[in-house]
Scaffold this active site. Structure first.
Site, PDB file in Angstrom:
ATOM      1  CB  THR A   1     -17.979  23.998  35.590  1.00 16.22           C
ATOM      2  OG1 THR A   1     -19.110  23.854  34.717  1.00 16.22           O
ATOM      3  CG2 THR A   1     -18.439  23.910  37.032  1.00 16.22           C
TER       4      THR A   1
ATOM      5  CD  GLU B   1     -17.934  21.784  40.287  1.00 15.25           C
ATOM      6  OE1 GLU B   1     -18.546  21.304  39.322  1.00 15.25           O
ATOM      7  OE2 GLU B   1     -16.683  21.920  40.304  1.00 15.25           O
TER       8      GLU B   1
ATOM      9  CE  LYS C   1     -14.864  -2.051  32.774  1.00 13.03           C
ATOM     10  NZ  LYS C   1     -16.165  -1.968  33.469  1.00 13.03           N
TER      11      LYS C   1
ATOM     12  CD1 TRP D   1     -11.906  -0.271  36.739  1.00 15.85           C
ATOM     13  CD2 TRP D   1     -12.220   1.096  35.011  1.00 15.85           C
ATOM     14  NE1 TRP D   1     -13.262  -0.073  36.607  1.00 15.85           N
ATOM     15  CE2 TRP D   1     -13.481   0.768  35.548  1.00 15.85           C
ATOM     16  CE3 TRP D   1     -12.165   1.951  33.901  1.00 15.85           C
ATOM     17  CZ2 TRP D   1     -14.677   1.258  35.024  1.00 15.85           C
ATOM     18  CZ3 TRP D   1     -13.358   2.446  33.381  1.00 15.85           C
ATOM     19  CH2 TRP D   1     -14.591   2.088  33.936  1.00 15.85           C
TER      20      TRP D   1
END
Length: 542
Positions: free
Chosen positions: A183, A327, A437, A442
Site C-alpha cells: 500500500t 487490498e 468535522k 461532517w
C-alpha cells in the site's frame, strides 16, 4: 453430499497457455523512446519462457520474491507471467516512493532479484548499499550511465538471450502466492498485500464480466494506471487471459502522448486515475483526435468528478467510474447505469455515474456506523464505513501482526466513508481521515472538490480540513485554474458557484489558487501535504 466437479487449479499458467495457444497472433505494443515496439503473444510467450529458464539458472527458488522497478512495457508483461508461473512471487515496486520507503519495502519482502528499467537505475543506485537480500540486478534497456553500485548487474536481453524458448511449468497449488504489492503508506509504513494465483485468476474473470469493465478478445486495452500499482488494476493479467491486444504507454504519460497513442493504436478500452483524464479532456478542448475505436475509459483511484464525466460525454467518450484498493486486487465496484435508469434525465444519469456504483459479482459489502458498528440504512444519506469481503480481497497484511485493526470478522475495513441508496449503489463521501468535522457536523471534502471542478474555469480542486479555533475544523479549497484562465478567476466567483449547491456552513472559509496540487505516488491528490502547508492558515486569520 458433495459436488462432483473437477478440482482444477486456478493459476496464471492457464492464462499464459491460453494466450500463447489461442491468441498467438494478437499484439503487445509499447511506446518507447524510438517509437513503437510491437510483437505477438507468440513472441511474448517464447521470451517469457526464456525468462523462466533464466530465473532457474540464477538460482531463484519457488516462493522467492522477485521485484520489478519499471514502467508499463512489454518486458514488464513478460515478468508479470514468468515469475508467478515459475512459482516465485512478483513484487512490483512503486517507482515514485521516497528512498526510505523503498528500502523498507525491499527489505521487508526480502527481494532476491530486482529488474529495473534503464532510466530508473539512478534511483536504485541511491539505496543499493542498503538492500542486503538482493543478489542480482537486471537492467531493462539502456541506463543513462554504467551502473556503479548495482552488484552484480546484468542486461535483461543478455540474461535471457541464450535460454531455451520452452519451459515446463511446475504444478502449483492455486493458493500459492503469485504477486505482492505494498500500500502507498499514507500513514505509517507501507503494508504488503499478497495475491494468490486463485485470487488473480478470479479477479481476471471479474475484469472480463459485462457488468465489470467487460474486457474481451476484441479489445485493444491501454493500461495507463501503472503496473506497480495494484497490478495495473488487473488489466495485464485479464488482457492476457482474454486474448486482448495490450498497448503499453511506457514512461510517456503526458496527456498529448496518451491521446496520440490511443488514436494511432485504435485503443478500445483505457484505464487510469482521474488526473490523467482531466489532462486528456483539456487537450481535447484544443485539438482533434479520432477516438472512434474507444468504447470506454475505466477510471478510479480517487473519485471521478461529475464534471469530467460530463466533459468527456460532450466529446462522445464514456468514462466508467470504478472503485477498489490495493487490498481488493483492486476491482470491487463499478458505476454502470441499471436498465431502469437509462430513461432518467441526463443530469440524474450523470449523478448516478459519478457514484462508485454496484459491487461486482464475487464481492460482498456493508456500510456500518463508524461508532456503533451497526449497518446504516440504505437511504443515500447516512454515512458509514464501507467494508468488503470476497475471494480477491485480502484477509491480512504480509508479516503484519497488527492486521486486526483493518480486518474484522472476515471483513476488510476500507477506511472509506460511504452512503448507500435504495438500489444498493455505493457513493463514497470521503476517506475517514479526510472528512471535515466542523461544529460537530461532517463535511465531505470529495463532494466539495467535485462541485468546484464543475466550474468551467477550473482544472483541479482539492479541499482539506484545517484547524479552526471555534469550529474545530473548516474546509479550505486549493484550486488550479485551467491554463487559459490563470489569474482570471476569483475566490468569490468560486464561492458564488457553490452557494446554490451546498449548505452555507459547507462553503470553504478560503479559496487559494495554486499552480499545481501535490500528488501521491499513484496520482491521487496528496491531502496530507496540503494540510501540513495550510494547517495554521485559518487559526492565524481568526
Amino acid at each position: 453430499m458433495q459436488g462432483l466437479m473437477m478440482n482444477y487449479p486456478l493459476t496464471l499458467q492457464h492464462a499464459f497457455n491460453r494466450a500463447t495457444r489461442l491468441f498467438y497472433r494478437k499484439e503487445v505494443v509499447t511506446q518507447t523512446e524510438d517509437g513503437l515496439h510491437r510483437y505477438t503473444y507468440a513472441d511474448w510467450g517464447k521470451r517469457t519462457m526464456q525468462l523462466a529458464n533464466a530465473l532457474k539458472e540464477a538460482g531463484v527458488a519457488q516462493g522467492d520474491r522477485v521485484a520489478t522497478f519499471a514502467w508499463n512495457t512489454y518486458r514488464h508483461l513478460e515478468l508479470y507471467f514468468a515469475i508467478p508461473c515459475y512459482g516465485a512471487v512478483l513484487h512490483t515496486l512503486n517507482i515514485r516512493l521516497f528512498p526510505e520507503q523503498l528500502v523498507y519495502i525491499v527489505n521487508d519482502a526480502e527481494d532476491r532479484l530486482i529488474f529495473v528499467d534503464g532510466d530508473l537505475v539512478p534511483v536504485l543506485e541511491q539505496i543499493a548499499d542498503r538492500l542486503p537480500t538482493v543478489k542480482l540486478y537486471v537492467v531493462m534497456g539502456q541506463p543513462p550511465y554504467q551502473p556503479q553500485k548495482l552488484h552484480p548487474v546484468v542486461d535483461y536481453e543478455d540474461f535471457i538471450a541464450t535460454q531455451p524458448t520452452t519451459y515446463t511449468w511446475p504444478e502449483l497449488d492455486e493458493n500459492t502466492a503469485a504477486a505482492m504489492c505494498y500500500t502507498s503508506g499514507t500513514t505509517g509504513n507501507p503494508k504488503g498485500v499478497v495475491y494468490s494465483h486463485r485470487s488473480i485468476f478470479l479477479h481476471s474473470m471479474g475484469v472480463g464480466l459485462a457488468d465489470g469493465p467487460g474486457l474481451c478478445e476484441q479489445d485493444r486495452v491501454l493500461p495507463v494506471v501503472p503496473m506497480f500499482h495494484a497490478n495495473a488494476w488487473g488489466f495485464p493479467h485479464a488482457g492476457v487471459m482474454m486474448g486482448s491486444s495490450i498497448v503499453m504507454p511506457g514512461r510517456f504519460l503526458d496527456p498529448l502522448r496518451i491521446a496520440q497513442l490511443m488514436e494511432k493504436e485504435h485503443v478500445t478500452l483505457a484505464a487510469g486515475v482521474p488526473t490523467i483524464w482531466i489532462g486528456l479532456l483539456n487537450v481535447l478542448e484544443k485539438e482533434q483526435f479520432d477516438f472512434s475505436s474507444l468504447r470506454a475509459i475505466v477510471s478510479g483511484g480517487s473519485a471521478v468528478p461529475q464534471s469530467l464525466i460530463e466533459g468527456l460525454a460532450r466529446k462522445n467518450i464514456t468514462i466508467i467510474h470504478a472503485w477498489g484498493m490495493t487490498e481488493t486486487s483492486p476491482l470491487a465496484s463499478i458505476a454502470r447505469l441499471r436498465s431502469y435508469q437509462r430513461d432518467l434525465p441526463a443530469e440524474e444519469q450523470f449523478r448516478t455515474r459519478a457514484k462508485q456504483g454496484t459491487v461486482v459479482p464475487g464481492v460482498d459489502f456493508r456500510v456500518v456506523n463508524i461508532e456503533s458498528g451497526d449497518e446504516v440504512p440504505w437511504d443515500g444519506q447516512t454515512f458509514g464505513e464501507l467494508q468488503v469481503r470476497g475471494p480477491w480481497v485480502a484477509r491480512a497484511y504480509y508479516k503484519d501482526a497488527a492486521s486486526g485493526e483493518k480486518f474484522v470478522d472476515g471483513w476488510l475495513r476500507t477506511g472509506d466513508v460511504a452512503v448507500v441508496d435504495a438500489d444498493g449503489m455505493i457513493q463514497l463521501v470521503d476517506r475517514t481521515k479526510d472528512l471535515v468535522k466542523s461544529g460537530g457536523e461532517w463535511i465531505s471534502s470529495v463532494e466539495l472538490e467535485n462541485l468546484i471542478m464543475g466550474h468551467p474555469k477550473v482544472l483541479e480542486a482539492c479541499v482539506v480540513g484545517v484547524p479552526h479555533p471555534k469550529w474545530s475544523e473548516r474546509p479550505l479549497a486549493c484550486v488550479v485554474p485551467k491554463p487559459e484562465f490563470a489569474g482570471q478567476v476569483s475566490a468569490e466567483e468560486i464561492l458564488e458557484f457553490l452557494r446554490p449547491k451546498v449548505a452555507k456552513w459547507w462553503l470553504p472559509d478560503e479559496v487559494i489558487f495554486v499552480e499545481a496540487i501535490p500528488k501521491t505516488s499513484v496520482g491521487k491528490f496528496d491531502k496530507k501535504v496540503l494540510r501540513a502547508q495550510y494547517e495554521s492558515r485559518l487559526a492565524s486569520q481568526s
